[in-house]
Design a protein around this motif. Structure first.
Motif, PDB file in Angstrom:
ATOM      1  N   THR A 105      16.277 -42.007 -17.465  1.00 59.38           N
ATOM      2  CA  THR A 105      14.969 -42.384 -16.942  1.00 59.38           C
ATOM      3  C   THR A 105      14.669 -41.626 -15.654  1.00 59.38           C
ATOM      4  O   THR A 105      14.568 -42.212 -14.579  1.00 59.38           O
ATOM      5  CB  THR A 105      14.923 -43.914 -16.729  1.00 59.38           C
TER       6      THR A 105
ATOM      7  N   ARG B 133      12.440 -38.798 -13.251  1.00 66.93           N
ATOM      8  CA  ARG B 133      11.056 -38.378 -13.010  1.00 66.93           C
ATOM      9  C   ARG B 133      10.958 -36.895 -12.663  1.00 66.93           C
ATOM     10  O   ARG B 133       9.867 -36.336 -12.625  1.00 66.93           O
ATOM     11  CB  ARG B 133      10.448 -39.211 -11.885  1.00 66.93           C
ATOM     12  N   ALA B 134      12.106 -36.265 -12.390  1.00 64.97           N
ATOM     13  CA  ALA B 134      12.115 -34.835 -12.072  1.00 64.97           C
ATOM     14  C   ALA B 134      13.500 -34.276 -12.358  1.00 64.97           C
ATOM     15  O   ALA B 134      14.509 -34.998 -12.296  1.00 64.97           O
ATOM     16  CB  ALA B 134      11.748 -34.602 -10.609  1.00 64.97           C
TER      17      ALA B 134
ATOM     18  N   ALA C 158       8.723 -31.808 -18.606  1.00 70.26           N
ATOM     19  CA  ALA C 158       7.801 -32.743 -17.963  1.00 70.26           C
ATOM     20  C   ALA C 158       6.611 -33.112 -18.840  1.00 70.26           C
ATOM     21  O   ALA C 158       5.908 -34.089 -18.541  1.00 70.26           O
ATOM     22  CB  ALA C 158       7.297 -32.165 -16.642  1.00 70.26           C
TER      23      ALA C 158
ATOM     24  N   ARG D 221      13.501 -39.036 -20.096  1.00 69.36           N
ATOM     25  CA  ARG D 221      12.159 -39.283 -19.553  1.00 69.36           C
ATOM     26  C   ARG D 221      11.670 -40.710 -19.795  1.00 69.36           C
ATOM     27  O   ARG D 221      10.492 -40.989 -19.620  1.00 69.36           O
ATOM     28  CB  ARG D 221      11.176 -38.296 -20.188  1.00 69.36           C
TER      29      ARG D 221
ATOM     30  N   ALA E 223      10.523 -44.406 -19.231  1.00 71.96           N
ATOM     31  CA  ALA E 223       9.989 -45.078 -18.040  1.00 71.96           C
ATOM     32  C   ALA E 223      11.012 -46.079 -17.505  1.00 71.96           C
ATOM     33  O   ALA E 223      11.599 -46.847 -18.275  1.00 71.96           O
ATOM     34  CB  ALA E 223       8.687 -45.790 -18.383  1.00 71.96           C
TER      35      ALA E 223
ATOM     36  N   SER F  56      14.712 -37.407  -7.942  1.00 69.78           N
ATOM     37  CA  SER F  56      14.793 -37.274  -9.401  1.00 69.78           C
ATOM     38  C   SER F  56      14.670 -38.588 -10.151  1.00 69.78           C
ATOM     39  O   SER F  56      14.304 -38.590 -11.329  1.00 69.78           O
ATOM     40  CB  SER F  56      16.114 -36.599  -9.794  1.00 69.78           C
TER      41      SER F  56
ATOM     42  N   ASP G  26      13.451 -42.775 -10.009  1.00 70.83           N
ATOM     43  CA  ASP G  26      12.597 -43.749  -9.331  1.00 70.83           C
ATOM     44  C   ASP G  26      13.397 -45.034  -9.080  1.00 70.83           C
ATOM     45  O   ASP G  26      13.234 -46.042  -9.772  1.00 70.83           O
ATOM     46  CB  ASP G  26      11.361 -44.035 -10.194  1.00 70.83           C
TER      47      ASP G  26
END
Length: 339
Positions: free
Chosen positions: A183, A185-186, A213, A251, A253, A281, A283
């Motif tokens: 999970t 984000r980058a 992305a 990726r 959530a 990277s 969350d």
């Protein structure tokens, strides 16, 4: 040992974070454990059995006493032992179902002898093996958790099958171990270091990050990655590195970790670097919210994995930075739960 406030997830460290440290001359298991304790990176201690324990999965009584003595004298609390099911153990064939069960069962017994309350297995331990392990897990008092690592998601068929099993059995002894690699984000900056060493151009790295992305399942992007990378001149070896960027960094959530509860028995606090008290990277504020809202009070093992790409940063310092960040996030004013 410094810990979080009562009723919150507890902090700890996996020795896997210190993989490069373990390879330094003069380093040994006892010394690493003592340094984790001295740097106040507990109270939880996780390790990978085949990485840290010579002779695993069959330790003699003297070895068990020695390992337990090291941990007990450190003041750390055993949190999780990562074990493996090597289906390809023998050349030319896979383990039978009975062989696979016995291979995991002997390690489960070893974990109990060492005092670990949880073991981590991989997704190859499907419903058939997990169901057979339940009586032994209950007898030994050791929970068995399947790690959900990138590129797995809650929708992946093997994960959905396990979720159905855990819901049907309704037992505290079997469950999931979320790994934050699923999970992200980058893509971490450490990947750029590894790509430079491998001779991969910045343009190829940027192309791969761009595709990663974009919306859609990560695995469905492989054909386009391979086509466009080949057109840009990637060699087969370089293409393997680019594929790893997809498989190591998921990726999903972070809010979707809630769907794995109440069957979570441990958490892998995967991270690739803390910068100015934040994780670029992953969350972690969102993850911390989920863990608080789900009333999770087990351990989060800090799992620094940038060592797979780069030796630029000190692993001990990075784990310290993550602990400070997690303590701050977890002890923030709790969100109102939906339940």
């Amino acid at each position: 040992m410094t810990d979080t406030a009562p009723g919150l997830p507890r902090l700890g460290t996996t020795l896997f974070s210190l993989t490069l440290e373990q390879r330094r001359p003069g380093r040994d298991f006892a010394g690493l454990v003592r340094e984790v304790a001295a740097r106040d990176l507990g109270p939880g201690l996780e390790m990978v059995a085949f990485q840290s324990l010579r002779g695993w999965p069959r330790l003699d009584e003297a070895a068990v006493r020695e390992v337990r003595g090291v941990i007990d004298s450190s003041g750390l609390t055993p949190s999780c032992l990562a074990i493996n099911l090597d289906l390809g153990l023998y050349p030319g064939r896979l383990l039978s179902d009975d062989e696979a069960f016995e291979y995991v069962a002997v390690q489960l017994r070893g974990a109990a002898e060492l005092g670990f309350p949880v073991v981590r297995v991989g997704i190859e331990c499907g419903p058939g093996i997990m169901g057979r392990l339940l009586p032994l897990a209950e007898e030994l008092g050791v929970k068995v958790g399947v790690e959900i690592h990138a590129p797995l998601t809650i929708e992946a068929p093997p994960v959905a099958a396990l979720k159905e099993l855990f819901t049907r059995l309704d037992t505290p002894w079997l469950g999931f171990i979320p790994d934050m690699s699923a999970t992200m984000r980058a893509v971490p900056d450490a990947v750029d270091d590894a790509h430079r060493v491998a001779g991969i151009s910045p343009e190829l790295t940027a192309l791969t990050k761009q595709l990663w992305a974009e919306p859609g399942p990560t695995m469905a992007k492989f054909p386009e990655l391979e086509r466009r990378a080949a057109e840009a001149g990637a060699t087969p070896a370089q293409l393997g590195n680019l594929r790893m960027l997809f498989t190591m960094h998921g990726r999903m959530a972070p809010e979707r970790w809630a769907e794995f509860f109440p069957h979570v028995v441990h958490v892998h606090g995967k991270f690739y670097g803390i910068v100015d008290g934040q994780d670029p990277s992953i969350d972690w504020p969102a993850v911390a919210r989920v863990l608080r809202e789900q009333d999770y009070t087990g351990f989060i093992s800090s799992e620094y994995e940038a060592h797979a790409y780069s030796d630029r940063h000190n692993a001990f310092d990075q784990v310290r930075a993550q602990h400070d960040m997690l303590k701050r996030l977890l002890e923030a004013e709790p969100a109102v739960t939906a339940r």
